[in-house]
Design a protein around this motif. Structure first.
Motif, PDB file in Angstrom:
ATOM      1  N   UNK A   1       0.816  -1.138   0.034  1.00 34.12           N
ATOM      2  CA  UNK A   1       0.044  -0.065  -0.149  1.00 34.12           C
ATOM      3  C   UNK A   1       0.968   1.138   0.111  1.00 34.12           C
ATOM      4  N   UNK A   2       0.841   2.050  -1.092  1.00 31.94           N
ATOM      5  CA  UNK A   2       1.560   3.220  -1.116  1.00 31.94           C
ATOM      6  C   UNK A   2       0.856   4.562  -1.006  1.00 31.94           C
ATOM      7  N   UNK A   3      -0.387   4.720  -1.032  1.00 32.11           N
ATOM      8  CA  UNK A   3      -1.250   5.742  -1.202  1.00 32.11           C
ATOM      9  C   UNK A   3      -0.892   6.660  -0.020  1.00 32.11           C
ATOM     10  N   UNK A   4      -0.627   7.966  -0.459  1.00 27.58           N
ATOM     11  CA  UNK A   4      -0.268   9.088   0.735  1.00 27.58           C
ATOM     12  C   UNK A   4       1.055   8.755   1.440  1.00 27.58           C
ATOM     13  N   UNK A   5       1.933   7.992   0.725  1.00 22.48           N
ATOM     14  CA  UNK A   5       3.470   7.882   1.232  1.00 22.48           C
ATOM     15  C   UNK A   5       4.334   8.494   0.527  1.00 22.48           C
ATOM     16  N   UNK A   6       5.235   8.696   1.209  1.00 24.00           N
ATOM     17  CA  UNK A   6       6.561   9.410   0.586  1.00 24.00           C
ATOM     18  C   UNK A   6       7.481   8.336   0.487  1.00 24.00           C
ATOM     19  N   UNK A   7       7.555   7.102   1.118  1.00 25.75           N
ATOM     20  CA  UNK A   7       8.633   6.072   1.216  1.00 25.75           C
ATOM     21  C   UNK A   7       8.049   4.953   1.765  1.00 25.75           C
ATOM     22  N   UNK A   8       8.870   3.696   1.452  1.00 27.57           N
ATOM     23  CA  UNK A   8       8.599   2.590   2.146  1.00 27.57           C
ATOM     24  C   UNK A   8       9.810   1.992   2.678  1.00 27.57           C
ATOM     25  N   UNK A   9       9.734   1.473   3.760  1.00 27.05           N
ATOM     26  CA  UNK A   9      11.086   0.722   4.495  1.00 27.05           C
ATOM     27  C   UNK A   9      11.115  -0.435   3.439  1.00 27.05           C
ATOM     28  N   UNK A  10      12.844  -0.799   3.672  1.00 31.86           N
ATOM     29  CA  UNK A  10      13.080  -1.873   2.917  1.00 31.86           C
ATOM     30  C   UNK A  10      12.756  -3.131   3.140  1.00 31.86           C
ATOM     31  N   UNK A  11      12.499  -3.257   4.669  1.00 31.86           N
ATOM     32  CA  UNK A  11      11.634  -4.463   5.262  1.00 31.86           C
ATOM     33  C   UNK A  11      10.354  -4.927   4.747  1.00 31.86           C
ATOM     34  N   UNK A  12       9.616  -3.960   4.201  1.00 30.07           N
ATOM     35  CA  UNK A  12       8.236  -4.067   3.558  1.00 30.07           C
ATOM     36  C   UNK A  12       8.370  -4.856   2.175  1.00 30.07           C
ATOM     37  N   UNK A  13       9.330  -5.059   1.688  1.00 28.04           N
ATOM     38  CA  UNK A  13       9.377  -5.622   0.351  1.00 28.04           C
ATOM     39  C   UNK A  13       9.943  -7.132   0.628  1.00 28.04           C
ATOM     40  N   UNK A  14       9.405  -7.853  -0.447  1.00 28.48           N
ATOM     41  CA  UNK A  14       9.931  -9.294  -0.429  1.00 28.48           C
ATOM     42  C   UNK A  14      11.464  -9.415  -0.101  1.00 28.48           C
ATOM     43  N   UNK A  15      11.773 -10.549   0.569  1.00 26.81           N
ATOM     44  CA  UNK A  15      13.002 -10.867   0.875  1.00 26.81           C
ATOM     45  C   UNK A  15      14.006 -10.834  -0.337  1.00 26.81           C
ATOM     46  N   UNK A  16      13.757 -11.087  -1.456  1.00 31.18           N
ATOM     47  CA  UNK A  16      14.351 -11.054  -2.744  1.00 31.18           C
ATOM     48  C   UNK A  16      15.181  -9.857  -2.872  1.00 31.18           C
ATOM     49  N   UNK A  17      14.520  -8.594  -2.319  1.00 34.39           N
ATOM     50  CA  UNK A  17      15.061  -7.246  -2.407  1.00 34.39           C
ATOM     51  C   UNK A  17      16.234  -7.043  -1.494  1.00 34.39           C
ATOM     52  N   UNK A  18      16.265  -7.991  -0.180  1.00 37.11           N
ATOM     53  CA  UNK A  18      16.996  -7.417   0.914  1.00 37.11           C
ATOM     54  C   UNK A  18      18.537  -7.264   0.548  1.00 37.11           C
ATOM     55  N   UNK A  19      19.432  -8.038  -0.519  1.00 33.13           N
ATOM     56  CA  UNK A  19      20.630  -7.634  -0.816  1.00 33.13           C
ATOM     57  C   UNK A  19      20.925  -6.521  -1.298  1.00 33.13           C
ATOM     58  N   UNK A  20      19.845  -5.646  -1.768  1.00 29.26           N
ATOM     59  CA  UNK A  20      20.056  -4.261  -2.632  1.00 29.26           C
ATOM     60  C   UNK A  20      19.992  -3.250  -1.496  1.00 29.26           C
ATOM     61  N   UNK A  21      20.595  -2.008  -1.928  1.00 27.82           N
ATOM     62  CA  UNK A  21      20.466  -0.783  -1.026  1.00 27.82           C
ATOM     63  C   UNK A  21      19.029  -0.133  -1.538  1.00 27.82           C
ATOM     64  N   UNK A  22      18.742   0.699  -0.888  1.00 33.49           N
ATOM     65  CA  UNK A  22      17.218   1.422  -0.991  1.00 33.49           C
ATOM     66  C   UNK A  22      17.311   1.958  -2.260  1.00 33.49           C
ATOM     67  N   UNK A  23      18.375   2.748  -2.925  1.00 33.19           N
ATOM     68  CA  UNK A  23      18.305   3.351  -3.898  1.00 33.19           C
ATOM     69  C   UNK A  23      18.527   2.415  -5.368  1.00 33.19           C
ATOM     70  N   UNK A  24      18.984   1.268  -4.952  1.00 29.58           N
ATOM     71  CA  UNK A  24      18.748   0.180  -6.103  1.00 29.58           C
ATOM     72  C   UNK A  24      17.284  -0.388  -6.153  1.00 29.58           C
ATOM     73  N   UNK A  25      16.863  -0.577  -5.105  1.00 28.04           N
ATOM     74  CA  UNK A  25      15.502  -1.148  -5.029  1.00 28.04           C
ATOM     75  C   UNK A  25      14.569  -0.038  -5.561  1.00 28.04           C
ATOM     76  N   UNK A  26      14.767   1.236  -5.513  1.00 27.14           N
ATOM     77  CA  UNK A  26      13.940   2.423  -6.123  1.00 27.14           C
ATOM     78  C   UNK A  26      14.047   2.201  -7.734  1.00 27.14           C
ATOM     79  N   UNK A  27      15.326   2.111  -7.996  1.00 25.91           N
ATOM     80  CA  UNK A  27      15.651   1.763  -9.422  1.00 25.91           C
ATOM     81  C   UNK A  27      15.128   0.813 -10.177  1.00 25.91           C
ATOM     82  N   UNK A  28      14.925  -0.619  -9.393  1.00 24.36           N
ATOM     83  CA  UNK A  28      14.478  -1.752  -9.812  1.00 24.36           C
ATOM     84  C   UNK A  28      13.021  -1.644  -9.740  1.00 24.36           C
ATOM     85  N   UNK A  29      12.226  -1.077  -8.971  1.00 22.50           N
ATOM     86  CA  UNK A  29      10.877  -1.088  -9.034  1.00 22.50           C
ATOM     87  C   UNK A  29      10.265   0.056  -9.969  1.00 22.50           C
TER      88      UNK A  29
END
Length: 165
Positions: free
Chosen positions: A118-146
């Motif tokens: 759920x992202x409505x009205x949000x400016x950011x999400x915590x890395x921990x909210x994402x599936x574990x497959x994203x955990x090796x990535x840095x936040x900016x790398x996740x932003x890029x991938x999404x």
């Protein structure tokens, strides 16, 4: 990311601000996200950032850097949320202040929603909210991938929902 290395090695904050405002790569080419920028937007961003470089220099974190840039640049015609995030990321690279959360803009919102976040009205999400497959990535790398794979994520998520019915 090669782009961030370029900004990190610039010799001064003023030169980093110039490069960020111009939205140009080391080779002089415009970054894809900023290819439609008008020169008047670039000039105004440069003027505002240079006038506020001491406040920028003293930010304690990426979050604070982003907040300052959002406040300063949002009123500028043509400085949209993607440009502001990219400017913060590039200046953050120079200042050694990188995001620890995934900042949302149009593309990343679509990608995160495709994952069921759920992202409505949000400016950011915590890395921990994402599936574990994203955990090796840095936040900016996740932003890029999404952002980059938003359409693929929507397609895959849609297929999964159909199969689960």
């Amino acid at each position: 990311m090669e782009e961030l290395e370029y900004f990190a090695k610039l010799p001064s904050l003023e030169e980093a601000i110039e490069a960020v405002a111009d939205a140009r790569k080391e080779n002089g080419a415009l970054f894809n996200h900023q290819r439609h920028l008008e020169q008047s937007t670039v000039d105004e961003v440069r003027r505002v950032l240079i006038a506020n470089q001491e406040a920028i220099r003293q930010v304690p974190s990426f979050d604070e850097l982003f907040a300052i840039l959002e406040r300063l640049l949002t009123p500028i015609r043509g400085a949209k949320e993607m440009y502001i995030y990219d400017a913060a990321l590039r200046l953050g690279s120079y200042l050694k202040k990188m995001p620890e959360r995934v900042y949302l803009h149009m593309g990343t919102r679509v990608g995160a929603e495709a994952l069921g976040i759920a992202v409505a009205e949000r400016a950011w999400i915590a890395v921990e909210e994402l599936p574990s497959a994203f955990s090796p990535l840095k936040a900016y790398e996740i932003e890029d991938a999404l952002c980059r794979y938003k359409d693929d994520l929507k397609r895959v998520h849609g297929r999964l929902k159909q199969r689960l019915r």
